[in-house]
Design an enzyme around this catalytic site. Structure first.
Site, PDB file in Angstrom:
ATOM      1  N   GLU A 102       0.829  -1.208   0.000  1.00 30.92           N
ATOM      2  CA  GLU A 102       0.000   0.000   0.000  1.00 30.92           C
ATOM      3  C   GLU A 102       0.865   1.260   0.000  1.00 30.92           C
ATOM      4  O   GLU A 102       1.830   1.373   0.760  1.00 30.92           O
ATOM      5  CB  GLU A 102      -0.907  -0.002   1.235  1.00 30.92           C
ATOM      6  CG  GLU A 102      -1.872   1.168   1.292  1.00 30.92           C
ATOM      7  CD  GLU A 102      -2.712   1.200   2.561  1.00 30.92           C
ATOM      8  OE1 GLU A 102      -3.761   1.858   2.560  1.00 30.92           O
ATOM      9  OE2 GLU A 102      -2.318   0.562   3.558  1.00 30.92           O
ATOM     10  N   LYS A 126     -10.099   2.319  -2.189  1.00 30.65           N
ATOM     11  CA  LYS A 126     -10.244   1.762  -0.841  1.00 30.65           C
ATOM     12  C   LYS A 126     -11.600   2.139  -0.243  1.00 30.65           C
ATOM     13  O   LYS A 126     -11.965   3.315  -0.179  1.00 30.65           O
ATOM     14  CB  LYS A 126      -9.104   2.271   0.042  1.00 30.65           C
ATOM     15  CG  LYS A 126      -9.020   1.639   1.419  1.00 30.65           C
ATOM     16  CD  LYS A 126      -7.734   2.092   2.097  1.00 30.65           C
ATOM     17  CE  LYS A 126      -7.542   1.479   3.464  1.00 30.65           C
ATOM     18  NZ  LYS A 126      -6.241   1.879   4.050  1.00 30.65           N
ATOM     19  N   CYS A 167      -5.722  -2.756   2.253  1.00 29.36           N
ATOM     20  CA  CYS A 167      -5.437  -2.701   3.693  1.00 29.36           C
ATOM     21  C   CYS A 167      -6.670  -2.850   4.574  1.00 29.36           C
ATOM     22  O   CYS A 167      -7.141  -3.968   4.754  1.00 29.36           O
ATOM     23  CB  CYS A 167      -4.659  -1.427   4.025  1.00 29.36           C
ATOM     24  SG  CYS A 167      -3.776  -1.539   5.616  1.00 29.36           S
TER      25      CYS A 167
END
Length: 295
Positions: free
Chosen positions: A40, A113, A150
């Site tokens: 990331e 995300k 993540c």
């Protein structure tokens, strides 16, 4: 399929970070990697340890300079490449975005995300707007990639939706580590929980999982904390949650793993979880909480 995980430490020298990534991509390509996954926000240090409006200068449009750079690498080495960038969509509108490149250098797709944390030293809500692309796999020449980023990796809903949309593999670029005030025992509980929940996604959806974390210590520019010790441990799990490979907890590493994508078909025949789902009984998953309703 040979999948490469590039686990790297990052410095404030952005050009040096990209140069090391280019070297590592060339290394795994020479060893036959067909799919390469980066961690990331790999271009920079993990800047979300503080809230600083000047750091929005790190964001780039897509397409832009970084997509040009990684597109050229994917094309040069004829591989599918999963990257993680700080996207400037418009003034005041920024995302934490995974960009997937096809072997010819074209952009195969994006994942913005979806779940944005806001914890001490992880002030991501200050920087990132939650994603608006949903949980849609990205179609590539090596398969249908269920890419998330993540904090997304803690949520079974995202993994399930990717599986229901036909993903062949679940992929999570990551930046997570220890807080220095926690005891060593608590630190290891957190690291193991991080791996366990993702191996659970592999089992529940009968798909391989690839998680690529950064490694090394990054100081807190504000001095309010002792910074983050990223715990590395990038890994690949098979469709029964079996651990196929795991990288160092402390050192940069290029990890190449041979994944049998056909195995998921057989595992799903043995354990037909998708067949036995009670889709007529899951409506309350759309509730934030049940609030004491009678069952």
């Amino acid at each position: 399929m040979l999948v490469a995980l590039i686990q790297q430490s990052c410095t404030a020298d952005l050009a040096a970070n990209r140069a090391r990534l280019a070297e590592n991509i060339a290394d795994v390509a020479a060893r036959g990697a067909e799919l390469v996954v980066l961690q990331e926000l790999h271009n920079t240090p993990y800047f979300c340890q503080t809230e600083n409006v000047d750091l929005f200068d790190l964001a780039e449009p897509i397409p832009g300079p970084s997509t040009d750079f990684y597109s050229a690498l994917a094309r040069e080495h004829a591989l599918v490449l999963v990257t993680s960038l700080f996207e400037r969509r418009a003034a005041g509108l920024y995302h934490n975005t995974a960009v997937v490149f096809e072997k010819d250098g074209s952009i195969a797709g994006l994942h913005r995300k979806m779940h944005i944390p806001d914890d001490p030293a992880y002030y991501e809500k200050f920087y990132f707007t939650p994603g608006d692309l949903g949980f849609r796999p990205i179609q590539t020449s090596v398969g249908s990639l269920g890419v998330q980023v993540c904090w997304d990796q803690w949520y079974p809903e995202g993994a399930r939706l990717m599986a229901l949309a036909g993903a062949d593999i679940l992929i999570y670029p990551t930046a997570i580590g220890y807080e220095s005030s926690d005891t060593p025992e608590e630190q290891q509980r957190q690291r193991q929980a991080w791996q366990t929940v993702q191996r659970g996604h592999a089992v529940a959806n009968e798909l391989p999982v690839v998680a690529v974390n950064r490694v090394g210590h990054e100081p807190d520019p504000s001095g309010q904390t002792n910074g983050i010790q990223f715990w590395g441990s990038s890994f690949v799990a098979g469709p029964q949650g079996e651990l196929l490979a795991e990288a160092s907890q402390t050192e940069p590493e290029n990890l190449i793993v041979d994944i049998d994508l056909k195995r998921s078909e057989q595992v799903r025949r043995w354990w037909p979880f998708l067949r036995d789902r009670r889709i007529d009984a899951y409506q309350d998953l759309l509730c934030r909480f049940r609030d004491g309703e009678e069952l």
